[in-house]
Design a protein around this motif. Structure first.
Motif, mmCIF file in Angstrom:
data_model
loop_
_atom_site.group_PDB
_atom_site.id
_atom_site.type_symbol
_atom_site.label_atom_id
_atom_site.label_comp_id
_atom_site.label_asym_id
_atom_site.label_seq_id
_atom_site.Cartn_x
_atom_site.Cartn_y
_atom_site.Cartn_z
ATOM 1 N N VAL A 78 0.681 -66.245 -9.606
ATOM 2 C CA VAL A 78 -0.628 -65.811 -9.093
ATOM 3 C C VAL A 78 -0.813 -66.326 -7.671
ATOM 4 C CG1 VAL A 78 -3.125 -65.963 -9.420
ATOM 5 C CG2 VAL A 78 -1.618 -65.737 -11.408
ATOM 6 N N LYS A 79 -0.436 -67.586 -7.454
ATOM 7 C CA LYS A 79 -0.523 -68.149 -6.103
ATOM 8 C C LYS A 79 0.400 -67.402 -5.139
ATOM 9 C CE LYS A 79 -1.690 -72.803 -7.721
ATOM 10 N NZ LYS A 79 -1.242 -74.223 -7.792
ATOM 11 N N ALA A 80 1.575 -67.004 -5.635
ATOM 12 C CA ALA A 80 2.504 -66.253 -4.788
ATOM 13 C C ALA A 80 1.923 -64.907 -4.394
ATOM 14 C CB ALA A 80 3.829 -66.063 -5.524
ATOM 15 N N GLY A 81 1.284 -64.229 -5.347
ATOM 16 C CA GLY A 81 0.652 -62.948 -5.039
ATOM 17 C C GLY A 81 -0.465 -63.086 -4.024
ATOM 18 N N THR A 82 -1.251 -64.168 -4.163
ATOM 19 C CA THR A 82 -2.326 -64.416 -3.200
ATOM 20 C C THR A 82 -1.758 -64.688 -1.808
ATOM 21 O OG1 THR A 82 -3.662 -65.368 -4.992
ATOM 22 C CG2 THR A 82 -4.354 -65.828 -2.728
ATOM 23 N N ALA A 83 -0.675 -65.482 -1.755
ATOM 24 C CA ALA A 83 -0.048 -65.809 -0.467
ATOM 25 C C ALA A 83 0.545 -64.572 0.198
ATOM 26 C CB ALA A 83 1.031 -66.859 -0.677
ATOM 27 N N LEU A 84 1.007 -63.623 -0.596
ATOM 28 C CA LEU A 84 1.579 -62.394 -0.048
ATOM 29 C C LEU A 84 0.500 -61.416 0.412
ATOM 30 C CD1 LEU A 84 4.459 -61.797 -2.617
ATOM 31 C CD2 LEU A 84 4.722 -62.316 -0.185
ATOM 32 N N ILE A 138 -3.647 -58.262 -8.329
ATOM 33 C CA ILE A 138 -3.273 -59.530 -8.964
ATOM 34 C C ILE A 138 -3.820 -59.588 -10.384
ATOM 35 C CG2 ILE A 138 -3.614 -62.032 -8.896
ATOM 36 C CD1 ILE A 138 -3.651 -61.830 -5.840
ATOM 37 N N MET A 139 -5.065 -59.157 -10.561
ATOM 38 C CA MET A 139 -5.690 -59.222 -11.886
ATOM 39 C C MET A 139 -5.022 -58.260 -12.869
ATOM 40 S SD MET A 139 -9.797 -59.703 -11.354
ATOM 41 C CE MET A 139 -9.997 -58.273 -10.275
ATOM 42 N N LEU A 140 -4.822 -57.013 -12.435
ATOM 43 C CA LEU A 140 -4.354 -55.980 -13.360
ATOM 44 C C LEU A 140 -2.843 -55.975 -13.566
ATOM 45 C CD1 LEU A 140 -6.658 -53.012 -12.249
ATOM 46 C CD2 LEU A 140 -6.958 -54.559 -14.187
ATOM 47 N N LYS A 141 -2.064 -56.343 -12.538
ATOM 48 C CA LYS A 141 -0.606 -56.251 -12.635
ATOM 49 C C LYS A 141 0.073 -57.568 -12.978
ATOM 50 C CE LYS A 141 1.977 -53.544 -10.498
ATOM 51 N NZ LYS A 141 2.877 -52.866 -9.529
ATOM 52 N N HIS A 142 -0.586 -58.693 -12.679
ATOM 53 C CA HIS A 142 0.091 -59.968 -12.865
ATOM 54 C C HIS A 142 -0.610 -60.924 -13.835
ATOM 55 C CE1 HIS A 142 2.638 -58.567 -9.700
ATOM 56 N NE2 HIS A 142 1.655 -58.545 -8.811
ATOM 57 N N ILE A 143 -1.936 -60.892 -13.873
ATOM 58 C CA ILE A 143 -2.647 -61.769 -14.808
ATOM 59 C C ILE A 143 -2.839 -61.089 -16.161
ATOM 60 C CG2 ILE A 143 -4.824 -62.960 -15.262
ATOM 61 C CD1 ILE A 143 -5.105 -63.535 -12.341
ATOM 62 N N LEU A 144 -3.348 -59.862 -16.149
ATOM 63 C CA LEU A 144 -3.665 -59.169 -17.401
ATOM 64 C C LEU A 144 -2.464 -59.029 -18.342
ATOM 65 C CD1 LEU A 144 -5.713 -57.723 -19.151
ATOM 66 C CD2 LEU A 144 -5.253 -55.616 -17.874
ATOM 67 N N PRO A 145 -1.262 -58.613 -17.854
ATOM 68 C CA PRO A 145 -0.134 -58.499 -18.792
ATOM 69 C C PRO A 145 0.194 -59.796 -19.518
ATOM 70 C CG PRO A 145 0.373 -57.381 -16.734
ATOM 71 C CD PRO A 145 -0.901 -58.131 -16.505
ATOM 72 N N ASN A 146 -0.058 -60.932 -18.889
ATOM 73 C CA ASN A 146 0.228 -62.212 -19.528
ATOM 74 C C ASN A 146 -0.901 -62.684 -20.440
ATOM 75 O OD1 ASN A 146 2.877 -63.315 -18.227
ATOM 76 N ND2 ASN A 146 1.705 -62.460 -16.526
ATOM 77 N N ALA A 147 -2.010 -61.962 -20.423
ATOM 78 C CA ALA A 147 -3.133 -62.306 -21.305
ATOM 79 C C ALA A 147 -3.295 -61.288 -22.431
ATOM 80 C CB ALA A 147 -4.425 -62.383 -20.490
ATOM 81 N N LEU A 148 -2.349 -60.347 -22.523
ATOM 82 C CA LEU A 148 -2.490 -59.253 -23.495
ATOM 83 C C LEU A 148 -2.313 -59.706 -24.940
ATOM 84 C CD1 LEU A 148 -0.764 -56.129 -21.900
ATOM 85 C CD2 LEU A 148 -3.180 -56.461 -22.438
ATOM 86 N N GLY A 149 -1.523 -60.752 -25.172
ATOM 87 C CA GLY A 149 -1.245 -61.179 -26.544
ATOM 88 C C GLY A 149 -2.500 -61.408 -27.372
ATOM 89 N N PRO A 150 -3.362 -62.335 -26.991
ATOM 90 C CA PRO A 150 -4.591 -62.578 -27.762
ATOM 91 C C PRO A 150 -5.498 -61.355 -27.833
ATOM 92 C CG PRO A 150 -4.180 -64.366 -26.213
ATOM 93 C CD PRO A 150 -3.216 -63.282 -25.873
ATOM 94 N N ILE A 151 -5.502 -60.536 -26.784
ATOM 95 C CA ILE A 151 -6.343 -59.337 -26.783
ATOM 96 C C ILE A 151 -5.883 -58.369 -27.868
ATOM 97 C CG2 ILE A 151 -7.059 -57.329 -25.438
ATOM 98 C CD1 ILE A 151 -6.723 -59.030 -22.920
#
Length: 289
Positions: free
Chosen positions: A182-188, A195-208
């Motif tokens: 996430v920090k890398a995406g922000t730095a880029l 960042i939210m939809l392509k990098h954070i959300l896929p890693n939070a899909l399990g509990p959802i």
């Protein structure tokens, strides 16, 4: 950029591990097969049903026979055909209402946790307010005001179910915000939405996904309960819940079990099957739990 690619490769490998662990959960696999069969029955109901579910025959409350395998109801309609068409209602309410509130709750929780500050505080207070309402009582009041219908049930279930998903997603995103990718995406210089939809959300899909699975079973139960009380799907449309309405008299319970046993058994099996799938997904996604 390299860290993001590594993360995507890890996600693909992790997905294969989840599938492998899920296959070891026999009840979950059986539940998934049963759920897929329900989808097939709902999709092909016009070709599977032996009779028109709305056709009134001359045989009222007839016992099961060669022509009517599960008998007829008090109006003279074929119980088996109505049971098959009732699958469409249960599948539609369960999956559509969950799809709506999971989408809304996920987006709200994602934005709340990522941006934080006053937005996070406002969203959480609104969420607390919604979760303070007595769920079934509020639904009964809203349905009585708007009028009982399939669209109303889906709307009301979605309206009062999103807060749980929003809180779940918020917790997951708060733990993921500090990750290196996430920090890398922000730095880029990537946009917040990407960042939210392509990098954070896929890693939070399990509990959802796990929560949504259990939500489908809960929505089917809620629709059946509302229809049983006369606040859900209205006759002549067929629903497992309004089929059980005929079983409110003692004479039907004792002398005409074909009127209430089939829909009751279908509700039981469907809820069990979906809950088994949810258990299997929970164990597969996070075996430590």
């Amino acid at each position: 950029m390299g860290s993001i690619e590594v993360n995507e490769e890890f996600s693909e490998s992790n997905f294969k591990q989840i599938v492998r662990r899920f296959k070891k959960h026999k009840l979950a696999v059986a539940g998934l097969i049963f759920t897929l069969l329900l989808f097939a029955v709902a999709l092909f109901a016009p070709w599977i049903a032996p009779h028109d579910p709305y056709l009134v025959t001359g045989e009222f409350s007839a016992a099961p026979s060669a022509e009517y395998l599960l008998g007829t109801d008090q109006v003279g309609r074929d119980v088996l055909s109505r049971l098959i068409y009732g699958t469409q209602i249960s599948i539609l309410v369960g999956f559509v209402s969950v799809a709506v509130y999971v989408t809304v709750g996920t987006l709200i929780g994602l934005a709340s946790a990522y941006f934080g500050g006053w937005l996070d505080m406002l969203v959480m207070r609104v969420t607390d307010m919604f979760m303070a309402f007595p769920f079934m009582m509020v639904i009964l009041v809203v349905v009585s005001v708007l009028g009982p219908s399939l669209a109303t049930i889906i709307l009301v279930l979605a309206m009062f179910s999103w807060p749980a998903i929003a809180r779940l997603v918020r917790g997951s995103v708060l733990s993921l915000k500090g990750m290196d990718y996430v920090k890398a995406g922000t730095a880029l210089g990537l946009s917040a939405s990407r960042i939210m939809l392509k990098h954070i959300l896929p890693n939070a899909l399990g509990p959802i996904i796990v929560n949504a699975t259990f939500g489908v079973a809960a929505a089917i139960m809620a629709e059946s309960g509302l229809s049983f009380l006369g606040m859900g799907v209205q006759s002549p449309k067929s629903s497992w819940g309004n089929m059980l309405t005929d079983a409110q008299s003692l004479s039907v319970l004792t002398d005409q079990p074909w009127l209430w046993l089939p829909p009751g058994i279908m509700i039981l099996l469907t809820v069990l099957a979906i809950n088994f799938v949810g258990d299997g997904l929970r164990d597969a996604i996070d075996p430590k739990e």
